[in-house]
Design a protein around this motif. Structure first.
Motif, PDB file in Angstrom:
ATOM      1  N   TYR A   1       0.830  -1.203   0.000  1.00  0.00           N
ATOM      2  CA  TYR A   1       0.000   0.000   0.000  1.00  0.00           C
ATOM      3  C   TYR A   1       0.871   1.263   0.000  1.00  0.00           C
ATOM      4  CZ  TYR A   1      -4.170   2.790   1.213  1.00  0.00           C
ATOM      5  OH  TYR A   1      -5.222   3.683   1.208  1.00  0.00           O
ATOM      6  N   TYR A   2       1.878   1.257   0.871  1.00  0.00           N
ATOM      7  CA  TYR A   2       2.732   2.439   1.025  1.00  0.00           C
ATOM      8  C   TYR A   2       4.081   2.261   0.339  1.00  0.00           C
ATOM      9  CZ  TYR A   2      -0.767   3.890   4.441  1.00  0.00           C
ATOM     10  OH  TYR A   2      -1.942   4.254   5.063  1.00  0.00           O
ATOM     11  N   HIS A   3       4.098   1.528  -0.754  1.00  0.00           N
ATOM     12  CA  HIS A   3       5.325   1.386  -1.527  1.00  0.00           C
ATOM     13  C   HIS A   3       5.683   2.741  -2.145  1.00  0.00           C
ATOM     14  CE1 HIS A   3       8.053   0.040  -4.734  1.00  0.00           C
ATOM     15  NE2 HIS A   3       8.268  -1.014  -3.953  1.00  0.00           N
ATOM     16  N   PRO A   4       6.984   3.076  -2.237  1.00  0.00           N
ATOM     17  CA  PRO A   4       7.370   4.376  -2.814  1.00  0.00           C
ATOM     18  C   PRO A   4       6.786   4.632  -4.199  1.00  0.00           C
ATOM     19  CG  PRO A   4       9.252   3.371  -1.730  1.00  0.00           C
ATOM     20  CD  PRO A   4       8.149   2.357  -1.692  1.00  0.00           C
ATOM     21  N   SER A   5       6.564   3.577  -4.969  1.00  0.00           N
ATOM     22  CA  SER A   5       6.006   3.760  -6.315  1.00  0.00           C
ATOM     23  C   SER A   5       4.535   4.147  -6.291  1.00  0.00           C
ATOM     24  CB  SER A   5       6.176   2.477  -7.135  1.00  0.00           C
ATOM     25  OG  SER A   5       5.407   1.421  -6.580  1.00  0.00           O
ATOM     26  N   ARG A   6       3.873   4.021  -5.143  1.00  0.00           N
ATOM     27  CA  ARG A   6       2.455   4.346  -5.034  1.00  0.00           C
ATOM     28  C   ARG A   6       2.265   5.759  -4.483  1.00  0.00           C
ATOM     29  NH1 ARG A   6      -1.298   0.601  -5.846  1.00  0.00           N
ATOM     30  NH2 ARG A   6       0.203  -1.055  -5.480  1.00  0.00           N
ATOM     31  N   ASP A   7       3.148   6.665  -4.850  1.00  0.00           N
ATOM     32  CA  ASP A   7       3.037   8.059  -4.430  1.00  0.00           C
ATOM     33  C   ASP A   7       1.738   8.648  -4.978  1.00  0.00           C
ATOM     34  OD1 ASP A   7       3.488  10.601  -3.541  1.00  0.00           O
ATOM     35  OD2 ASP A   7       5.154  11.038  -4.889  1.00  0.00           O
ATOM     36  N   GLY A   8       1.006   9.312  -4.127  1.00  0.00           N
ATOM     37  CA  GLY A   8      -0.297   9.844  -4.503  1.00  0.00           C
ATOM     38  C   GLY A   8      -1.438   9.103  -3.837  1.00  0.00           C
ATOM     39  N   GLY A   9      -1.147   7.897  -3.319  1.00  0.00           N
ATOM     40  CA  GLY A   9      -2.154   7.136  -2.602  1.00  0.00           C
ATOM     41  C   GLY A   9      -3.179   6.517  -3.527  1.00  0.00           C
ATOM     42  N   THR A  10      -4.308   6.150  -2.955  1.00  0.00           N
ATOM     43  CA  THR A  10      -5.347   5.432  -3.689  1.00  0.00           C
ATOM     44  C   THR A  10      -6.688   6.163  -3.686  1.00  0.00           C
ATOM     45  OG1 THR A  10      -6.132   4.188  -1.749  1.00  0.00           O
ATOM     46  CG2 THR A  10      -4.257   3.260  -2.960  1.00  0.00           C
ATOM     47  N   LEU A  11      -6.755   7.295  -3.032  1.00  0.00           N
ATOM     48  CA  LEU A  11      -8.010   8.037  -2.919  1.00  0.00           C
ATOM     49  C   LEU A  11      -8.522   8.444  -4.297  1.00  0.00           C
ATOM     50  CD1 LEU A  11     -10.086   9.544  -1.066  1.00  0.00           C
ATOM     51  CD2 LEU A  11      -8.521  11.498  -1.179  1.00  0.00           C
ATOM     52  N   CYS A  12      -9.816   8.223  -4.540  1.00  0.00           N
ATOM     53  CA  CYS A  12     -10.405   8.625  -5.815  1.00  0.00           C
ATOM     54  C   CYS A  12     -11.917   8.760  -5.662  1.00  0.00           C
ATOM     55  CB  CYS A  12     -10.068   7.622  -6.919  1.00  0.00           C
ATOM     56  SG  CYS A  12     -10.858   6.005  -6.725  1.00  0.00           S
ATOM     57  N   GLY A  13     -12.555   9.240  -6.718  1.00  0.00           N
ATOM     58  CA  GLY A  13     -13.996   9.330  -6.768  1.00  0.00           C
ATOM     59  C   GLY A  13     -14.534   8.495  -7.915  1.00  0.00           C
ATOM     60  N   PHE A  14     -15.820   8.137  -7.823  1.00  0.00           N
ATOM     61  CA  PHE A  14     -16.494   7.433  -8.909  1.00  0.00           C
ATOM     62  C   PHE A  14     -17.811   8.141  -9.210  1.00  0.00           C
ATOM     63  CE2 PHE A  14     -13.656   3.990  -7.673  1.00  0.00           C
ATOM     64  CZ  PHE A  14     -13.299   3.463  -8.924  1.00  0.00           C
ATOM     65  N   TYR A  15     -17.997   8.455 -10.488  1.00  0.00           N
ATOM     66  CA  TYR A  15     -19.225   9.107 -10.922  1.00  0.00           C
ATOM     67  C   TYR A  15     -19.615   8.518 -12.268  1.00  0.00           C
ATOM     68  CZ  TYR A  15     -22.425  12.745 -12.542  1.00  0.00           C
ATOM     69  OH  TYR A  15     -23.522  13.417 -13.027  1.00  0.00           O
ATOM     70  N   ARG A  16     -20.789   7.874 -12.325  1.00  0.00           N
ATOM     71  CA  ARG A  16     -21.283   7.238 -13.542  1.00  0.00           C
ATOM     72  C   ARG A  16     -20.230   6.303 -14.159  1.00  0.00           C
ATOM     73  NH1 ARG A  16     -24.802  12.051 -16.504  1.00  0.00           N
ATOM     74  NH2 ARG A  16     -25.771  12.864 -14.598  1.00  0.00           N
ATOM     75  N   ASN A  17     -19.671   5.473 -13.299  1.00  0.00           N
ATOM     76  CA  ASN A  17     -18.691   4.466 -13.681  1.00  0.00           C
ATOM     77  C   ASN A  17     -17.426   5.059 -14.296  1.00  0.00           C
ATOM     78  OD1 ASN A  17     -19.221   1.538 -13.148  1.00  0.00           O
ATOM     79  ND2 ASN A  17     -21.234   2.181 -13.881  1.00  0.00           N
ATOM     80  N   ARG A  18     -17.121   6.287 -13.935  1.00  0.00           N
ATOM     81  CA  ARG A  18     -15.865   6.907 -14.327  1.00  0.00           C
ATOM     82  C   ARG A  18     -15.056   7.194 -13.076  1.00  0.00           C
ATOM     83  NH1 ARG A  18     -19.512   8.440 -18.162  1.00  0.00           N
ATOM     84  NH2 ARG A  18     -18.759   8.739 -20.304  1.00  0.00           N
ATOM     85  N   ARG A  19     -13.830   6.744 -13.077  1.00  0.00           N
ATOM     86  CA  ARG A  19     -12.934   7.001 -11.953  1.00  0.00           C
ATOM     87  C   ARG A  19     -12.285   8.357 -12.137  1.00  0.00           C
ATOM     88  NH1 ARG A  19      -7.641   6.878 -10.546  1.00  0.00           N
ATOM     89  NH2 ARG A  19      -7.099   6.005  -8.498  1.00  0.00           N
ATOM     90  N   THR A  20     -12.180   9.116 -11.038  1.00  0.00           N
ATOM     91  CA  THR A  20     -11.527  10.411 -11.094  1.00  0.00           C
ATOM     92  C   THR A  20     -10.693  10.627  -9.839  1.00  0.00           C
ATOM     93  OG1 THR A  20     -11.867  12.811 -11.210  1.00  0.00           O
ATOM     94  CG2 THR A  20     -13.572  11.527 -10.107  1.00  0.00           C
ATOM     95  N   GLU A  21      -9.581  11.324  -9.993  1.00  0.00           N
ATOM     96  CA  GLU A  21      -8.780  11.721  -8.831  1.00  0.00           C
ATOM     97  C   GLU A  21      -9.201  13.102  -8.333  1.00  0.00           C
ATOM     98  OE1 GLU A  21      -4.626  11.266  -9.617  1.00  0.00           O
ATOM     99  OE2 GLU A  21      -4.794   9.106 -10.000  1.00  0.00           O
ATOM    100  N   SER A  22     -10.172  13.709  -8.983  1.00  0.00           N
ATOM    101  CA  SER A  22     -10.690  15.024  -8.575  1.00  0.00           C
ATOM    102  C   SER A  22     -11.743  14.812  -7.491  1.00  0.00           C
ATOM    103  CB  SER A  22     -11.281  15.755  -9.783  1.00  0.00           C
ATOM    104  OG  SER A  22     -10.318  15.933 -10.793  1.00  0.00           O
ATOM    105  N   VAL A  23     -11.266  14.562  -6.292  1.00  0.00           N
ATOM    106  CA  VAL A  23     -12.177  14.151  -5.209  1.00  0.00           C
ATOM    107  C   VAL A  23     -12.897  15.325  -4.553  1.00  0.00           C
ATOM    108  CG1 VAL A  23     -10.894  12.036  -4.717  1.00  0.00           C
ATOM    109  CG2 VAL A  23     -10.259  14.159  -3.547  1.00  0.00           C
ATOM    110  N   LEU A  24     -12.521  16.559  -4.888  1.00  0.00           N
ATOM    111  CA  LEU A  24     -13.146  17.716  -4.256  1.00  0.00           C
ATOM    112  C   LEU A  24     -14.262  18.308  -5.095  1.00  0.00           C
ATOM    113  CD1 LEU A  24      -9.986  19.544  -2.835  1.00  0.00           C
ATOM    114  CD2 LEU A  24     -11.487  17.891  -1.708  1.00  0.00           C
ATOM    115  N   ILE A  25     -14.536  17.722  -6.266  1.00  0.00           N
ATOM    116  CA  ILE A  25     -15.622  18.220  -7.103  1.00  0.00           C
ATOM    117  C   ILE A  25     -16.863  17.343  -6.922  1.00  0.00           C
ATOM    118  CG2 ILE A  25     -14.006  19.142  -8.804  1.00  0.00           C
ATOM    119  CD1 ILE A  25     -14.728  16.751 -10.601  1.00  0.00           C
ATOM    120  N   ARG A  26     -17.995  17.833  -7.371  1.00  0.00           N
ATOM    121  CA  ARG A  26     -19.267  17.101  -7.307  1.00  0.00           C
ATOM    122  C   ARG A  26     -19.550  16.533  -5.913  1.00  0.00           C
ATOM    123  NH1 ARG A  26     -17.323  15.368 -12.476  1.00  0.00           N
ATOM    124  NH2 ARG A  26     -16.459  13.482 -11.556  1.00  0.00           N
TER     125      ARG A  26
END
Length: 390
Positions: free
Chosen positions: A263-288
């Protein structure tokens, strides 16, 4: 729309603005900055406004996201064999946390009846009134199964025994975002910029700083400067509350996630947090806010640490593909296809690929078993048990 998502309907736009006003007021009352976990909690669960607190959440291909039980009955039919094995040792109930549309509960009860292993009761712990209504409507069309089902607004208080299930529940627990800054870490909280929300770093509070410091000591290579990820502060309280009254049985938790070192491997910089809207994944978690799902992968090592502290033992950990293979997914597929027409047979074949293939759900999703007062191996982990990786 960001990420190529469809335009909002007028109703969605009005609701989204109502949620945004509530969040802006929350931030203002907090002095202009809130932890991301506070933002996520409100965006998902604020009564009458949050994503899971309204009737807007949609499951399946036409909704915002697809869960394993929505693909076909295969997931529930396989899980039923593991539940039957546990119920044979405990002669108890099934308690499901966050049953979504109710599809898995109905399919699981149907499969258990076919195995002559029906639980005494099937209790659904559901905090969302709209989802509870949806589940009840589904069961209204299956009165024979509905007779065994009870709905609860909180975990059972009295001691009970049997099987607890949480499928894609832990990933929706609010997380805090952090960034490594020298020997310390920063909290990436939320501020208002114009009419929009924006991440803003502040020195981490004592709880987050302590958690990240402990995390860095547990990782073989530490964490590099500027590394961004997330941490779930409510994980210990959730497993403690959900499992407190389970006197004897097994808690089965299915979700997407990884052991701590992955989970916290150096290559996973940015983490896993995301949003889902109408079956589209987005990293823009502060919108909608209030219109899209917010989720982060599960740190299964942290979950196990919290579970052990709450009196559980780790009874097994496997990828979804390994668990379903051990529970007879090929047998269940053949049985369902035998009963189906050509189009349904094709759909079932497609669903089993989604459930099993590494690039789909097969490796990203895991099954964790936590035991209390129950001995003996569990079939789901007979093909391969990855518990040592935790």
């Amino acid at each position: 729309m960001p990420g190529g998502a469809p335009e909002l309907t007028r109703e969605e736009a009005l609701h989204g603005e109502q949620v945004a006003r509530q969040l802006r007021d929350l931030i203002s009352r907090a002095g202009g900055w809130i932890p991301f976990s506070t933002f996520m909690q409100s965006a998902l669960y604020q009564p009458g406004l949050g994503y899971y607190a309204t009737g807007r959440v949609q499951f399946g291909a036409g909704g915002d996201f697809v869960t394993a039980p929505e693909l076909s009955p295969l997931f529930a039919r396989c899980l039923a064999h593991q539940c039957a094995e546990i119920l044979a040792r405990t002669d108890g109930d099934v308690v499901e946390f966050g049953a979504g549309s109710g599809r898995m509960a109905l399919d699981l009860l149907t499969a258990l009846a076919g195995l002559q292993a029906s639980p005494r009761r099937y209790r659904i712990v559901e905090i969302s009134a709209p989802l509870r209504a949806r589940q009840q409507a589904l069961f209204a069309a299956a009165p024979a199964m509905a007779a065994r089902v009870e709905w609860l607004g909180a975990p059972p208080v009295e001691p009970w025994h049997g099987v607890a299930i949480a499928n894609e529940v832990v990933d929706a627990l609010p997380v805090d975002r952090f960034r490594i800054a020298g020997d310390d870490c920063e909290a990436l909280g939320v501020v208002v910029k114009g009419d929009a929300f924006q991440f803003d770093p502040r020195p981490a509070d004592a709880r987050l700083a302590e958690a990240v410091a402990d995390l860095r000591t547990r990782l073989p290579g530490g964490l590099p400067e500027g590394y961004v990820s997330e941490w779930c502060p409510s994980l210990p309280a959730w497993i403690d509350a959900a499992g407190a009254s389970l006197a004897r049985g097994v808690f089965l938790i299915a979700d997407y996630g990884l052991p701590r070192t992955h989970y916290y491997h150096p290559s996973r910089d940015g983490g896993t947090l995301c949003g889902f809207y109408r079956n589209r994944r987005t990293e823009s978690v502060l919108i909608r806010p209030g219109l899209q799902d917010l989720t982060a992968w599960v740190d299964f090592s942290a979950l196990c640490d919290a579970a052990v502290a709450a009196g559980f033992t780790v009874a097994g950990f496997a990828t979804q593909a390994h668990a379903l293979a051990a529970l007879g997914v090929e047998r269940e597929l053949a049985a369902l296809q035998q009963e189906s027409g050509e189009r349904e047979r094709y759909r079932l074949a497609q669903s089993v690929q989604t459930l099993m293939l590494p690039g789909e759900m097969g490796e990203r999703f895991k099954l964790l078993a936590l035991g209390r007062g129950v001995t003996g191996p569990l079939t789901a982990f007979s093909f391969r048990d990855l518990s040592p990786t935790l």
